[in-house]
Design an enzyme around this catalytic site. Sequence first.
Site, PDB file in Angstrom:
ATOM      1  NE  ARG A 217      -7.755   6.999  11.669  1.00 37.04           N
ATOM      2  CZ  ARG A 217      -8.492   7.914  11.045  1.00 37.04           C
ATOM      3  NH1 ARG A 217      -9.794   7.974  11.240  1.00 37.04           N
ATOM      4  NH2 ARG A 217      -7.931   8.763  10.213  1.00 37.04           N
TER       5      ARG A 217
ATOM      6  CG  PHE B 204      -5.044   3.323  11.344  1.00 38.38           C
ATOM      7  CD1 PHE B 204      -4.083   2.526  10.751  1.00 38.38           C
ATOM      8  CD2 PHE B 204      -4.629   4.480  11.996  1.00 38.38           C
ATOM      9  CE1 PHE B 204      -2.736   2.870  10.805  1.00 38.38           C
ATOM     10  CE2 PHE B 204      -3.280   4.831  12.062  1.00 38.38           C
ATOM     11  CZ  PHE B 204      -2.346   4.019  11.452  1.00 38.38           C
TER      12      PHE B 204
ATOM     13  NE  ARG C 223     -12.662  -1.979   4.720  1.00 40.01           N
ATOM     14  CZ  ARG C 223     -13.231  -2.693   3.761  1.00 40.01           C
ATOM     15  NH1 ARG C 223     -13.117  -4.008   3.758  1.00 40.01           N
ATOM     16  NH2 ARG C 223     -13.910  -2.099   2.804  1.00 40.01           N
TER      17      ARG C 223
ATOM     18  CG  PHE D  90      -8.166  -5.925   3.859  1.00 43.38           C
ATOM     19  CD1 PHE D  90      -9.335  -5.271   3.491  1.00 43.38           C
ATOM     20  CD2 PHE D  90      -7.833  -7.096   3.192  1.00 43.38           C
ATOM     21  CE1 PHE D  90     -10.162  -5.777   2.485  1.00 43.38           C
ATOM     22  CE2 PHE D  90      -8.648  -7.606   2.184  1.00 43.38           C
ATOM     23  CZ  PHE D  90      -9.813  -6.954   1.832  1.00 43.38           C
TER      24      PHE D  90
ATOM     25  CD  GLU E  66      -0.922   2.684   6.772  1.00 41.27           C
ATOM     26  OE1 GLU E  66      -2.057   2.191   6.911  1.00 41.27           O
ATOM     27  OE2 GLU E  66      -0.591   3.780   7.251  1.00 41.27           O
TER      28      GLU E  66
ATOM     29  CD  GLU F 107      -9.377   3.214   7.308  1.00 41.39           C
ATOM     30  OE1 GLU F 107      -9.303   4.396   6.948  1.00 41.39           O
ATOM     31  OE2 GLU F 107      -8.635   2.732   8.166  1.00 41.39           O
TER      32      GLU F 107
ATOM     33  CD  GLN G 277      -2.650  -1.139   2.633  1.00 37.87           C
ATOM     34  OE1 GLN G 277      -2.589  -2.158   3.301  1.00 37.87           O
ATOM     35  NE2 GLN G 277      -3.326  -0.084   3.053  1.00 37.87           N
TER      36      GLN G 277
ATOM     37  CB  ALA H 226      -6.181   7.442   6.461  1.00 33.98           C
TER      38      ALA H 226
HETATM   39  N1  MTE Z   1     -11.169  -2.978  -0.168  1.00 34.44           N
HETATM   40  C1  MTE Z   1     -10.587  -4.039  -0.763  1.00 34.44           C
HETATM   41  N2  MTE Z   1     -11.282  -4.703  -1.699  1.00 34.44           N
HETATM   42  N3  MTE Z   1      -9.330  -4.444  -0.434  1.00 34.44           N
HETATM   43  C2  MTE Z   1      -8.608  -3.791   0.547  1.00 34.44           C
HETATM   44  O1  MTE Z   1      -7.469  -4.176   0.839  1.00 34.44           O
HETATM   45  N4  MTE Z   1      -8.546  -1.959   2.180  1.00 34.44           N
HETATM   46  C3  MTE Z   1      -9.337  -1.063   3.035  1.00 34.44           C
HETATM   47  C4  MTE Z   1     -10.371  -0.316   2.200  1.00 34.44           C
HETATM   48  N5  MTE Z   1     -11.089  -1.204   1.340  1.00 34.44           N
HETATM   49  C5  MTE Z   1      -9.202  -2.674   1.200  1.00 34.44           C
HETATM   50  C6  MTE Z   1     -10.503  -2.292   0.779  1.00 34.44           C
HETATM   51  C7  MTE Z   1      -8.529  -0.100   3.768  1.00 34.44           C
HETATM   52  S1  MTE Z   1      -7.762  -0.590   5.177  1.00 34.44           S
HETATM   53  C8  MTE Z   1      -8.404   1.198   3.349  1.00 34.44           C
HETATM   54  S2  MTE Z   1      -7.544   2.330   4.272  1.00 34.44           S
HETATM   55  C9  MTE Z   1      -8.989   1.655   2.090  1.00 34.44           C
HETATM   56  O2  MTE Z   1      -9.672   0.621   1.391  1.00 34.44           O
HETATM   57  C10 MTE Z   1      -7.861   2.206   1.221  1.00 34.44           C
HETATM   58  O3  MTE Z   1      -8.288   2.583  -0.030  1.00 34.44           O
HETATM   59  P1  MTE Z   1      -9.001   3.988  -0.341  1.00 34.44           P
HETATM   60  O4  MTE Z   1      -8.336   5.008   0.489  1.00 34.44           O
HETATM   61  O5  MTE Z   1      -8.775   4.157  -1.777  1.00 34.44           O
HETATM   62  O6  MTE Z   1     -10.435   3.788   0.028  1.00 34.44           O
HETATM   63  N1  HPA Z   2      -4.741   5.749   8.938  1.00 32.84           N
HETATM   64  C1  HPA Z   2      -3.854   4.964   8.320  1.00 32.84           C
HETATM   65  N2  HPA Z   2      -2.571   5.162   8.349  1.00 32.84           N
HETATM   66  C2  HPA Z   2      -2.116   6.217   9.037  1.00 32.84           C
HETATM   67  C3  HPA Z   2      -2.978   7.073   9.698  1.00 32.84           C
HETATM   68  C4  HPA Z   2      -4.361   6.829   9.647  1.00 32.84           C
HETATM   69  O1  HPA Z   2      -5.179   7.560  10.227  1.00 32.84           O
HETATM   70  N3  HPA Z   2      -2.243   8.020  10.297  1.00 32.84           N
HETATM   71  C5  HPA Z   2      -0.958   7.732  10.007  1.00 32.84           C
HETATM   72  N4  HPA Z   2      -0.877   6.638   9.249  1.00 32.84           N
HETATM   73 MO1  MOS Z   3      -6.222   1.269   5.942  1.00 30.70          MO
HETATM   74  S1  MOS Z   3      -6.053   0.372   7.794  1.00 30.70           S
HETATM   75  O1  MOS Z   3      -5.820   2.830   6.582  1.00 30.70           O
HETATM   76  O2  MOS Z   3      -4.775   0.696   5.230  1.00 30.70           O
END
Ligand code: MTE
Ligand code: HPA
Ligand code: MOS
Length: 805
Positions: free
Chosen positions: A328, A362, A360, A246, A250, A738, A215, A536
């Site tokens: 958070r 966090f 997800r 997920f 990260e 999330e 990520q 995030a």
């Molecule tokens: N959806 C899918 N299909 N696969 C993933 O790994 N990760 C989640 C969410 N949805 C995830 C997912 C998490 S932890 C985050 S922070 C967000 O997607 C990140 O993507 P976005 O910021 O583009 O929504």
């Molecule tokens: N979410 C995910 N990753 C991060 C964050 C958060 O709020 N802050 C710093 N790293």
């Molecule tokens: Mo999502 S836990 O912020 O990768």
Amino acid sequence: MNKPHEGPLLDAARSAAGVGVPHPHESAHLHVAGEATYVDDMPELAGTLHAALGLSPLAHGTLVGIDLEAVRALPGVVDAFGARDIPGRNDCGPVVHDDPILADGTVQYLGQPVFAVLAHTRDAARRAAARAKQVLAIEPLPPVLSAREAHALRRYVLPPMHLVRGDAQAAIAASPRRLAGSLSVGGQEQFYLEGQIAYAIALEDGGMLVHCSTQHPSEMQAVVAHALGIDAHAVRVECRRMGGGFGGKESQSALFACIAAIAARRTGRPVKLRPDRDDDFLVTGRRHGFEYDYEVGYDDDGRVLGARIDLIANAGFSADLSGPVMTRALCHFDNAYWLPHVAAHGYSAKTNTQSNTAFRGFGGPQGALAIEAILDEIARALGKDALDVRRVNFYGRSAGGDAHAERRVTPYGQAIDDNIVHALVDRLVHTSDYAQRRREIAAFNAASPVLKRGLALTPVKFGISFNVAHFNQAGALVHVYLDGSILVNHGGTEMGQGLNTKVAQVVAHELGVPLARVRSTATDTSKVANTSATAASTGADLNGKAAQDAARKLRERLAALAVQRWRVDAAQVRFADGFVSAGEQRIAFAELVREAYAARVQLWADGFYATPGLHWNRDTLQGKPFFYFAYGAAVSEVVVDTLTGESRLLRADLLHDVGRSLNPAIDIGQVEGAFIQGMGWLTTEELKWHPQTGALLTHAPSTYKIPTANDCPAVFNVALYEADNPADSIHRSKAVGEPPLLLPFSVFFAIRDAVSAVGGQRVSRSAAPEANSGARKREGLVMHPPLRAPATPEAVLDAIAALRA
Ligand code: MTE
Ligand code: HPA
Ligand code: MOS
């Protein structure tokens, strides 16, 4: 019932080419055909070696020696190395530098990588690495395995954090009613379908290319550069897509990227590292399990007057992202509720287990679950429906209504000016038929001695932005080719969430071309530099805005040409349906592009975005950490078998706020996926470590149970609450990744509700008013089921036993 696509989703003003349309995921046709390329699907270069990790067999000890010669002599093995062989820094920690790539001096958890083996085949590498026990000399030290134990020893990975407003202790002491309690919630394995993987290729002149499922490509670039002792410009990291992240990729893809790169540098050969599922479980961390001790004061209506809580997170052996996770958690203890006096103390306990990390939500889910448990207990103590208690505690309405403006300020000092929780919950109560079903369930339970049903509605308020302000920036690079097709690159990564689709929609919308004309490419540190993790939930917010910025530059350049051509005002020029027009005049987009090229106009542009208005003091935990909030609510109905402890979700009604959706199909997929994933966390996914050795016992799907399609409720009504985001987000949408993970709180509290029905202890006022006086008489007794999460059959039976005791 709610239809998902109701509402002004197909608003004509929002071009059919671009935003607001339920386009399928850009790779859906590849996903279903098995043709989407993940790192392990890439054709291997000749001479590729495979790496495997030798893991510590002890949870804690002094590392006295490694017999690497013995490893090198094993069949098929080409090379082996330990911490001392790392050419640069032995460190892959994202914030605090306490995360060695390979253990050195001490081993800190069972499963910690101590050495790496390279072999001609993956099998040979793994067989050699499995000899760890024989080749490692470790003098055992006593491990600390639980967060409570570490907390008692004041053993932390970071200093404690305190989020305080007013005088909680005095407010509790002065309250007419009080209660105190403890709660425990387990961690959660990300269980991405594609495991961690990195494929490193040494390039000329000291360069390194790493294909990595991550990520955070820029962070991987930085840690690889440090590990090799070279400049960042010599390292290129690429990620086309992940089979899920997920949060687990990260920061924790770093170890794999570093090992593969170090190995590739040592041997000059391409090296792939792909641990199997069990090792992935043993090596990497996951969602932090939390323990809570709390005390609240409240009034006869269930209004919280003061709350004090200790949040004790199992951080594992190192800090990793525990600091921002705990921040958070503390900033989500309020969830959707006004808490006038609050003292929340966060402890990141250091244990000899895997280092816990992003997952997800966090920390947000762990913070908010605690206040929901407290409100549930208050309701049971008062003999009220928990929904009534939740409602009296909601933050003030933003648009007038409430006389007290302070009811709109969070404990961390951010004013809430976008509160829609009242209207959203009202709508869901109505569409889910909450009141009628409450009565039906009471009648069912009165007649059913073994099976008990339960119902709960829980709301969500989730803050959107990285809580480290400077991470809230993004870049993009957009190319227009001479045939009018467009290539978009941005700093975000695709993990299945549909980010590339949304960003492509934004670009198609700006340039008025069909979506098929826009293609997203792999995330690549040599295209957009210094990117933040895709995390995030901010991926579309940040990268969508950055790509829009780039596309607008291109549109302006092309529009200037149209202005010259037709002698019209710039304001008259339209980009739509693959044409550029002004009044009666029009030209195909591709044709104007060719004219622009001939006129030597730059046909690629960069874009940048930084979220405005954020500030944060990390010492006082005060400021404006979030650009806006996303809201939602869910009603869940469960049935519990009180003899076996098994439970089943029968029906769920979800109403979730995504602002003005960029893509309702993708957003509904995110809401459904998050709901089921969060339900798994709270019901079936249980992590167990051996209490003496610290071995993770649940390290495979045989023992670690994620939800399956069969666990989806037979009635699953999912609707988007469509309204413009008041904040100036990309096309007024809201982040969705999330926040809906908190919706299945309703499943957990529905189980608690069903459990409380055991032995006639149902104490809901609206359901059974006659029980009310009895409930009041029983005050002081255990009125609530002390159910822990996950609510496995075992946990449910324990709660029932406690009620009957
Ligand atoms: N959806 C899918 N299909 N696969 C993933 O790994 N990760 C989640 C969410 N949805 C995830 C997912 C998490 S932890 C985050 S922070 C967000 O997607 C990140 O993507 P976005 O910021 O583009 O929504
Ligand atoms: N979410 C995910 N990753 C991060 C964050 C958060 O709020 N802050 C710093 N790293
Ligand atoms: Mo999502 S836990 O912020 O990768």
